[in-house]
Scaffold this motif. Structure first.
Motif, PDB file in Angstrom:
ATOM      1  N   ILE A 178      18.754  11.341 -13.098  1.00  0.00           N
ATOM      2  CA  ILE A 178      19.487  10.835 -14.260  1.00  0.00           C
ATOM      3  C   ILE A 178      19.688   9.345 -14.046  1.00  0.00           C
ATOM      4  N   VAL A 179      19.292   8.527 -15.045  1.00  0.00           N
ATOM      5  CA  VAL A 179      19.522   7.088 -14.909  1.00  0.00           C
ATOM      6  C   VAL A 179      21.016   6.814 -15.068  1.00  0.00           C
ATOM      7  N   ASP A 180      21.481   5.729 -14.468  1.00  0.00           N
ATOM      8  CA  ASP A 180      22.913   5.440 -14.429  1.00  0.00           C
ATOM      9  C   ASP A 180      23.557   5.307 -15.799  1.00  0.00           C
ATOM     10  N   ASP A 181      22.830   4.820 -16.807  1.00  0.00           N
ATOM     11  CA  ASP A 181      23.444   4.673 -18.133  1.00  0.00           C
ATOM     12  C   ASP A 181      23.386   5.964 -18.957  1.00  0.00           C
ATOM     13  N   GLN A 182      22.927   7.065 -18.344  1.00  0.00           N
ATOM     14  CA  GLN A 182      22.883   8.395 -18.948  1.00  0.00           C
ATOM     15  C   GLN A 182      21.925   8.491 -20.135  1.00  0.00           C
ATOM     16  N   SER A 183      21.025   7.534 -20.304  1.00  0.00           N
ATOM     17  CA  SER A 183      20.119   7.538 -21.455  1.00  0.00           C
ATOM     18  C   SER A 183      18.889   8.408 -21.231  1.00  0.00           C
ATOM     19  N   GLN A 184      18.652   8.839 -19.999  1.00  0.00           N
ATOM     20  CA  GLN A 184      17.446   9.605 -19.711  1.00  0.00           C
ATOM     21  C   GLN A 184      17.687  10.552 -18.548  1.00  0.00           C
ATOM     22  N   ILE A 185      17.217  11.789 -18.716  1.00  0.00           N
ATOM     23  CA  ILE A 185      17.245  12.800 -17.668  1.00  0.00           C
ATOM     24  C   ILE A 185      15.812  13.278 -17.484  1.00  0.00           C
ATOM     25  N   GLN A 186      15.332  13.261 -16.265  1.00  0.00           N
ATOM     26  CA  GLN A 186      13.976  13.720 -15.967  1.00  0.00           C
ATOM     27  C   GLN A 186      14.073  15.015 -15.180  1.00  0.00           C
ATOM     28  N   LEU A 187      13.386  16.061 -15.642  1.00  0.00           N
ATOM     29  CA  LEU A 187      13.310  17.325 -14.925  1.00  0.00           C
ATOM     30  C   LEU A 187      11.871  17.530 -14.483  1.00  0.00           C
ATOM     31  N   ALA A 188      11.663  18.051 -13.272  1.00  0.00           N
ATOM     32  CA  ALA A 188      10.309  18.261 -12.765  1.00  0.00           C
ATOM     33  C   ALA A 188      10.255  19.496 -11.885  1.00  0.00           C
ATOM     34  N   GLY A 189       9.106  20.150 -11.912  1.00  0.00           N
ATOM     35  CA  GLY A 189       8.883  21.315 -11.070  1.00  0.00           C
ATOM     36  C   GLY A 189       9.444  22.579 -11.672  1.00  0.00           C
ATOM     37  N   SER A 190       8.582  23.420 -12.210  1.00  0.00           N
ATOM     38  CA  SER A 190       8.995  24.702 -12.801  1.00  0.00           C
ATOM     39  C   SER A 190      10.133  24.531 -13.800  1.00  0.00           C
ATOM     40  N   VAL A 191       9.956  23.639 -14.761  1.00  0.00           N
ATOM     41  CA  VAL A 191      10.988  23.378 -15.766  1.00  0.00           C
ATOM     42  C   VAL A 191      11.043  24.546 -16.749  1.00  0.00           C
ATOM     43  N   GLU A 192      12.239  25.032 -17.013  1.00  0.00           N
ATOM     44  CA  GLU A 192      12.477  26.084 -18.009  1.00  0.00           C
ATOM     45  C   GLU A 192      13.563  25.623 -18.962  1.00  0.00           C
ATOM     46  N   VAL A 193      13.298  25.803 -20.256  1.00  0.00           N
ATOM     47  CA  VAL A 193      14.305  25.533 -21.277  1.00  0.00           C
ATOM     48  C   VAL A 193      14.504  26.828 -22.052  1.00  0.00           C
ATOM     49  N   HIS A 194      15.699  27.395 -21.938  1.00  0.00           N
ATOM     50  CA  HIS A 194      16.030  28.626 -22.649  1.00  0.00           C
ATOM     51  C   HIS A 194      16.857  28.255 -23.872  1.00  0.00           C
ATOM     52  N   HIS A 195      16.404  28.690 -25.047  1.00  0.00           N
ATOM     53  CA  HIS A 195      17.183  28.469 -26.262  1.00  0.00           C
ATOM     54  C   HIS A 195      17.800  29.795 -26.665  1.00  0.00           C
ATOM     55  N   ASN A 196      19.104  29.835 -26.672  1.00  0.00           N
ATOM     56  CA  ASN A 196      19.849  31.035 -27.047  1.00  0.00           C
ATOM     57  C   ASN A 196      20.649  30.724 -28.297  1.00  0.00           C
ATOM     58  N   PRO A 197      20.052  30.961 -29.472  1.00  0.00           N
ATOM     59  CA  PRO A 197      20.768  30.651 -30.708  1.00  0.00           C
ATOM     60  C   PRO A 197      21.881  31.664 -30.983  1.00  0.00           C
ATOM     61  N   GLN A 198      22.795  31.271 -31.840  1.00  0.00           N
ATOM     62  CA  GLN A 198      23.889  32.155 -32.233  1.00  0.00           C
ATOM     63  C   GLN A 198      23.331  33.395 -32.936  1.00  0.00           C
ATOM     64  N   SER A 199      22.287  33.192 -33.745  1.00  0.00           N
ATOM     65  CA  SER A 199      21.616  34.312 -34.405  1.00  0.00           C
ATOM     66  C   SER A 199      20.111  34.077 -34.328  1.00  0.00           C
ATOM     67  N   GLY A 200      19.350  35.142 -34.362  1.00  0.00           N
ATOM     68  CA  GLY A 200      17.905  35.039 -34.258  1.00  0.00           C
ATOM     69  C   GLY A 200      17.434  35.218 -32.830  1.00  0.00           C
ATOM     70  N   PRO A 201      16.118  35.282 -32.656  1.00  0.00           N
ATOM     71  CA  PRO A 201      15.578  35.535 -31.321  1.00  0.00           C
ATOM     72  C   PRO A 201      15.689  34.321 -30.402  1.00  0.00           C
ATOM     73  N   ALA A 202      15.842  34.610 -29.126  1.00  0.00           N
ATOM     74  CA  ALA A 202      15.878  33.560 -28.111  1.00  0.00           C
ATOM     75  C   ALA A 202      14.455  33.115 -27.805  1.00  0.00           C
ATOM     76  N   GLY A 203      14.331  31.938 -27.239  1.00  0.00           N
ATOM     77  CA  GLY A 203      13.017  31.418 -26.885  1.00  0.00           C
ATOM     78  C   GLY A 203      13.068  30.715 -25.539  1.00  0.00           C
ATOM     79  N   ILE A 204      11.891  30.556 -24.919  1.00  0.00           N
ATOM     80  CA  ILE A 204      11.805  29.862 -23.647  1.00  0.00           C
ATOM     81  C   ILE A 204      10.603  28.923 -23.659  1.00  0.00           C
ATOM     82  N   LEU A 205      10.828  27.730 -23.146  1.00  0.00           N
ATOM     83  CA  LEU A 205       9.794  26.720 -22.970  1.00  0.00           C
ATOM     84  C   LEU A 205       9.616  26.519 -21.479  1.00  0.00           C
ATOM     85  N   THR A 206       8.364  26.542 -20.982  1.00  0.00           N
ATOM     86  CA  THR A 206       8.097  26.251 -19.577  1.00  0.00           C
ATOM     87  C   THR A 206       7.067  25.128 -19.501  1.00  0.00           C
ATOM     88  N   THR A 207       7.260  24.237 -18.544  1.00  0.00           N
ATOM     89  CA  THR A 207       6.358  23.114 -18.309  1.00  0.00           C
ATOM     90  C   THR A 207       6.613  22.580 -16.906  1.00  0.00           C
TER      91      THR A 207
END
Length: 189
Positions: A106-135
């Motif tokens: 995370i850069v000190d001014d909080q303007s950018q976060i870098q994730l690396a290595g088996s990145v997973e993004v889980h989207h859990n909406p209030q309604s509807g199906p959940a989804g997952i992004l991997t990269t």
């Protein structure tokens, strides 16, 4: 006279005492990296174990939070490096994005976060199906509610799979732009 145990104790003290005296008077007890100084770009000015941070929006709502078992701050790089970071970002409709990776920064001014290595993004909406992004790598720009990668990525949602090379995620719009080599597999119902 002296017993053999006492003689051994005196010999041990005679051997250990000069080492302890030298160590005590040498001043610096922190080992230096070979060929480096404390002012180089690899120097850590502070670290945290089991770090947790919460960020609030201007209206007082929870904007995002992250946690990591280990954080090291590098002042010359103007960033903090994280081991196994996890990030939570609530959505306006009551859902949540949960992200995790092997490492990140995370850069000190909080303007950018870098994730690396088996990145997973889980989207859990209030309604509807959940989804997952991997990269393998994902850059998040919190001020713009945007995430981006140029690496291959896979999206899975409700039994459907989409593979792409590069994408942009617009969190506040719940929209993903797939950039190239898009292939999808959909299950007919």
């Amino acid at each position: 006279m002296f017993s053999s145990a006492r003689i051994r104790l005196l010999i041990a003290l005679a051997i250990v005492t000069p080492v302890l005296v030298y160590w005590g008077f040498s001043g610096d007890t922190v080992p230096q990296q070979p060929g480096g100084t404390r002012e180089d770009s690899g120097s850590i000015d502070f670290f945290m174990r089991d770090a947790e941070t919460v960020y609030w929006s201007t209206d007082g709502a929870r904007a995002r939070e992250w946690s990591a078992p280990e954080l090291n701050h590098y002042p010359q790089r103007s960033r903090s490096e994280l081991r196994q970071p996890q990030t939570l970002m609530p959505t306006g409709d009551g859902g949540i994005y949960k992200m995790r990776a092997n490492e990140g920064w995370i850069v000190d001014d909080q303007s950018q976060i870098q994730l690396a290595g088996s990145v997973e993004v889980h989207h859990n909406p209030q309604s509807g199906p959940a989804g997952i992004l991997t990269t393998s790598s994902l850059t998040i720009f919190p001020p713009q509610n945007l995430a981006r990668t140029d690496e291959p990525a896979t999206l899975v949602r409700d039994g459907e799979r989409t593979d792409t090379v590069g994408l942009e995620v617009y969190f506040d719009q719940r929209r993903i732009e797939l950039l190239s080599n898009v292939q999808g597999r959909y299950n007919a119902r």
